[in-house]
Scaffold this motif. Structure first.
Motif, PDB file in Angstrom:
ATOM      1  N   LEU A   1     -44.901   1.626  16.460  1.00 66.21           N
ATOM      2  CA  LEU A   1     -43.974   0.961  15.170  1.00 66.21           C
ATOM      3  C   LEU A   1     -44.659   1.088  13.903  1.00 66.21           C
ATOM      4  O   LEU A   1     -44.002   1.367  13.009  1.00 66.21           O
ATOM      5  CB  LEU A   1     -43.695  -0.742  15.867  1.00 66.21           C
ATOM      6  CG  LEU A   1     -42.949  -1.276  14.751  1.00 66.21           C
ATOM      7  CD1 LEU A   1     -41.394  -0.686  14.832  1.00 66.21           C
ATOM      8  CD2 LEU A   1     -42.876  -2.790  15.342  1.00 66.21           C
ATOM      9  N   THR A   2     -45.949   0.884  13.919  1.00 63.62           N
ATOM     10  CA  THR A   2     -46.406   0.904  12.521  1.00 63.62           C
ATOM     11  C   THR A   2     -46.792   2.265  12.266  1.00 63.62           C
ATOM     12  O   THR A   2     -46.607   2.756  10.963  1.00 63.62           O
ATOM     13  CB  THR A   2     -48.119   0.155  12.770  1.00 63.62           C
ATOM     14  OG1 THR A   2     -49.040   0.868  13.820  1.00 63.62           O
ATOM     15  CG2 THR A   2     -48.025  -1.241  13.105  1.00 63.62           C
ATOM     16  N   LEU A   3     -47.073   3.299  13.102  1.00 62.40           N
ATOM     17  CA  LEU A   3     -46.964   4.790  12.776  1.00 62.40           C
ATOM     18  C   LEU A   3     -45.645   5.086  12.067  1.00 62.40           C
ATOM     19  O   LEU A   3     -45.544   5.813  11.289  1.00 62.40           O
ATOM     20  CB  LEU A   3     -47.195   5.368  14.000  1.00 62.40           C
ATOM     21  CG  LEU A   3     -48.737   5.433  14.425  1.00 62.40           C
ATOM     22  CD1 LEU A   3     -48.862   6.298  15.576  1.00 62.40           C
ATOM     23  CD2 LEU A   3     -49.586   5.997  13.245  1.00 62.40           C
ATOM     24  N   ARG A   4     -44.438   4.653  12.835  1.00 64.28           N
ATOM     25  CA  ARG A   4     -43.189   4.904  12.370  1.00 64.28           C
ATOM     26  C   ARG A   4     -42.842   4.251  10.975  1.00 64.28           C
ATOM     27  O   ARG A   4     -42.244   5.086  10.253  1.00 64.28           O
ATOM     28  CB  ARG A   4     -42.043   4.682  13.267  1.00 64.28           C
ATOM     29  CG  ARG A   4     -41.797   5.237  14.613  1.00 64.28           C
ATOM     30  CD  ARG A   4     -40.706   5.029  15.327  1.00 64.28           C
ATOM     31  NE  ARG A   4     -39.754   3.964  15.123  1.00 64.28           N
ATOM     32  CZ  ARG A   4     -39.072   3.167  15.716  1.00 64.28           C
ATOM     33  NH1 ARG A   4     -39.392   3.330  17.075  1.00 64.28           N
ATOM     34  NH2 ARG A   4     -38.291   2.520  15.195  1.00 64.28           N
ATOM     35  N   GLY A   5     -43.373   3.312  10.566  1.00 65.07           N
ATOM     36  CA  GLY A   5     -43.291   2.417   9.470  1.00 65.07           C
ATOM     37  C   GLY A   5     -43.889   3.192   8.215  1.00 65.07           C
ATOM     38  O   GLY A   5     -43.400   3.305   7.180  1.00 65.07           O
ATOM     39  N   GLU A   6     -45.233   3.787   8.667  1.00 62.31           N
ATOM     40  CA  GLU A   6     -46.070   4.338   7.696  1.00 62.31           C
ATOM     41  C   GLU A   6     -45.389   5.683   7.558  1.00 62.31           C
ATOM     42  O   GLU A   6     -45.462   6.101   6.237  1.00 62.31           O
ATOM     43  CB  GLU A   6     -47.542   4.638   8.307  1.00 62.31           C
ATOM     44  CG  GLU A   6     -48.248   3.289   8.222  1.00 62.31           C
ATOM     45  CD  GLU A   6     -49.868   3.612   8.761  1.00 62.31           C
ATOM     46  OE1 GLU A   6     -50.266   4.947   8.813  1.00 62.31           O
ATOM     47  OE2 GLU A   6     -50.654   2.805   8.801  1.00 62.31           O
TER      48      GLU A   6
END
Length: 173
Positions: A102-107
């Motif tokens: 999720l954080t990778l997609r957000g970044e």
């Protein structure tokens, strides 16, 4: 108890306590816009239904909309400040620690769209939970963040409340 009786009970309750409606809606949108919390609170469906209820209870749309805008704006602002303060350490807090994708997609979303990511991210479920946090981590300038935050909160609040409020007049009467 039939569906009509439930509807009438809910509408009567909201009409009786109509002064609290903007505050309750603000709390809901605050939770929906706050990093970490929004992953746990599935309030989007409820917020869409709130549009129906405010129309049925004759609560002015602008009051509900202002409450929704205020909560969404403040939730994203707090998420942004958490990101600025704690940087990537925030990723180690549950539930983000259990959802690194999720954080990778957000970044990736933030890197691709830059300041527009804050505006656009509010409209995409899981990304909404982390995009303001990531903007803070990447030290997006405060005025730029707040402009995107206010614009997106205003449009998003309208988009989630207006369909129910508009359709309520056709479906409930």
């Amino acid at each position: 108890m039939d569906l009509d009786a439930i509807k009438n009970a809910v509408v009567a309750f909201v009409q009786t306590h109509h002064a609290y409606a903007p505050f309750v809606i603000a709390l809901m949108t605050f939770g929906e816009s706050l990093a970490f919390v929004s992953l746990l609170l599935p309030t989007m469906t409820i917020l869409i239904g709130v549009g129906f209820v405010i129309a049925a209870a004759d609560i002015p749309f602008w009051q509900a909309w202002l409450g929704a805008v205020a909560g969404a704006f403040l939730g994203n602002w707090l998420s942004y400040e958490i990101g600025r303060r704690y940087k990537k350490t925030a990723y180690e807090v549950w539930p983000l620690s259990r959802n690194p994708q999720l954080t990778l997609r957000g970044e990736r979303f933030f890197e691709r769209f830059g300041p527009w990511a804050v505006f656009l991210g509010r409209f995409f479920g899981p990304i909404r939970a982390v995009i303001a946090l990531i903007a803070g981590i990447f030290l997006m300038p405060v005025p730029l963040f707040q402009a995107a935050n206010m614009a997106s909160a205003s449009v998003w609040a309208f988009v989630i409340l207006a369909p129910g409020a508009g359709l309520a007049h056709y479906l409930l009467w």
